[in-house]
Design an enzyme around this catalytic site. Sequence first.
Site, PDB file in Angstrom:
ATOM      1  N   GLU A  83       0.717  -1.025  -0.160  1.00 22.78           N
ATOM      2  CA  GLU A  83       0.173  -0.445  -0.225  1.00 22.78           C
ATOM      3  C   GLU A  83       1.275   1.401   0.192  1.00 22.78           C
ATOM      4  O   GLU A  83       1.835   1.411  -0.039  1.00 22.78           O
ATOM      5  CB  GLU A  83      -0.761   0.344   0.923  1.00 22.78           C
ATOM      6  CG  GLU A  83      -1.300  -1.095   1.923  1.00 22.78           C
ATOM      7  CD  GLU A  83      -1.472  -1.744   3.191  1.00 22.78           C
ATOM      8  OE1 GLU A  83      -1.716  -0.563   4.456  1.00 22.78           O
ATOM      9  OE2 GLU A  83      -0.470  -2.809   3.449  1.00 22.78           O
ATOM     10  N   ASP A 267      -0.253  -3.484   4.378  1.00 22.77           N
ATOM     11  CA  ASP A 267      -1.519  -3.724   4.170  1.00 22.77           C
ATOM     12  C   ASP A 267      -1.609  -2.899   3.275  1.00 22.77           C
ATOM     13  O   ASP A 267      -1.402  -1.364   3.447  1.00 22.77           O
ATOM     14  CB  ASP A 267      -1.782  -4.209   4.984  1.00 22.77           C
ATOM     15  CG  ASP A 267      -2.012  -6.077   5.604  1.00 22.77           C
ATOM     16  OD1 ASP A 267      -0.866  -6.487   5.262  1.00 22.77           O
ATOM     17  OD2 ASP A 267      -2.182  -6.457   6.300  1.00 22.77           O
TER      18      ASP A 267
END
Length: 464
Positions: A83, A267
């Site tokens: 991310e 993430d």
Amino acid sequence: MRLRLGGEAQPRRGAQGPGLEAADFGHAAYIEREHHGVSGDRGLHDPRAPGQQRGHVADASIAPENAIADDADDDGDAEQRGEAGNHHQPAHPRDEERLFGAQRLVGVGRRVGVLHIGHVHTGMGEEDHIEELTVAAGETGERLDRVLAARVADLSRSRLKALVQAGRVTVGGRTIRDPGHRVNAGDALAVAVPPPEPAALQAEAIPLAVVYEDAEIIVIDKPAGLVVHPAAGHWTGTLVNALIAHCGDSLSGIGGVRRPGIVHRLDKDTTGLMIAAKTDRAHRSLVAQFADHGRTGPLQRGYLALAWGAPRDPRGLVDRPIDRHPHARDRMAVRQGGREAVTHWQVLERFADASGQPVACLLECRLETGRTHQIRVHLAHLGHPLIGDDTYGPGFRTKAARLPEEARQAVQALGRQALHAHLLGVEHPATGEFLEFRSAPPADFQAVRDALPPLRSPQGFLAP
């Protein structure tokens, strides 16, 4: 040396410095530990506080790709590890500058030596970069790839090994294709480094919140929803695509490919600070720092987490191995025989439900390792999963019913795990200076925190 880059300049904290005045991970009140085979002495009275010498640390230069894979950060998803960063919202007035203030500082560190790279036109039809060096007496009998890795600072060992196998390294004018070839004192070594390959990925004009950037590195503040690099189901719209567009021709060849160097991951739905390498030298240095996880080196990483429940103790650590879940392949789990994983945590705030009973808390977490989903798995193992984490805390959804209406709405609007990488400290790959960056949580995280009533003691005081 102190350099003011935003916020008040401060002297560099020691390797053990937690970045919070009240935080002290050196004396954990609660230790969740499973004894398993790890080199080094880890006695019962050793809480393995960050900054202390703890066991054997593998040489990250041996396999930098493995080191990167190890460092999925607390959140690298199995299929879509990654991310990026977004602008963050200002902290609530009650927040102290020391916790959420956006600041970064530079201190004195070690310096990295670099060999000069020449340019020659080879018979291969391209302009190669040539590295030339002579084997020293103390290097006699060493492996060729080890000598090159120690002397050629701009290239990772894996890259040098690939060049040896490709026939681009000579010893005394003779091509050697065996990375394990033993060298002798006085051997003349030459490495022909080809130009970077054109990027297979496309540049995409994705906005980035750039916290810091120079010729070697770029630090961004990643928003929720941005995957770090292309993978199954996410071939476009990633941080890598954004970095290619942002950095353009300033990017150097990393691993032989003209692309930004991803050295750690977050993430998809975790927010906060990430750093990427723009040169091979920076890539190699950062990989080594992340592989060490701050055990003996300068790396610092801190995460803010809103979790269900409130631990009895003010601080502690979880030392439990993590591996793939035996039945759900998209999840990780605490499992015997898994990879070592160590998470330090400290309670910053406790929150009450509508009846005044403890229902949630704000934690700061520090990592000694970087396993996939580490913080999420370890906190769920303790019985305090992250608010909004449907993967590791679905059974705690009913706790939302105990919250005041405003807090219930804020949790529903969050729609993701409440985890934010708020602190990142690294040694600059070129100058050796220590850089520390801090990031305030994004608006959705802050909205949940502001809506949760603080827990009060029976005497009416705020609970610690």
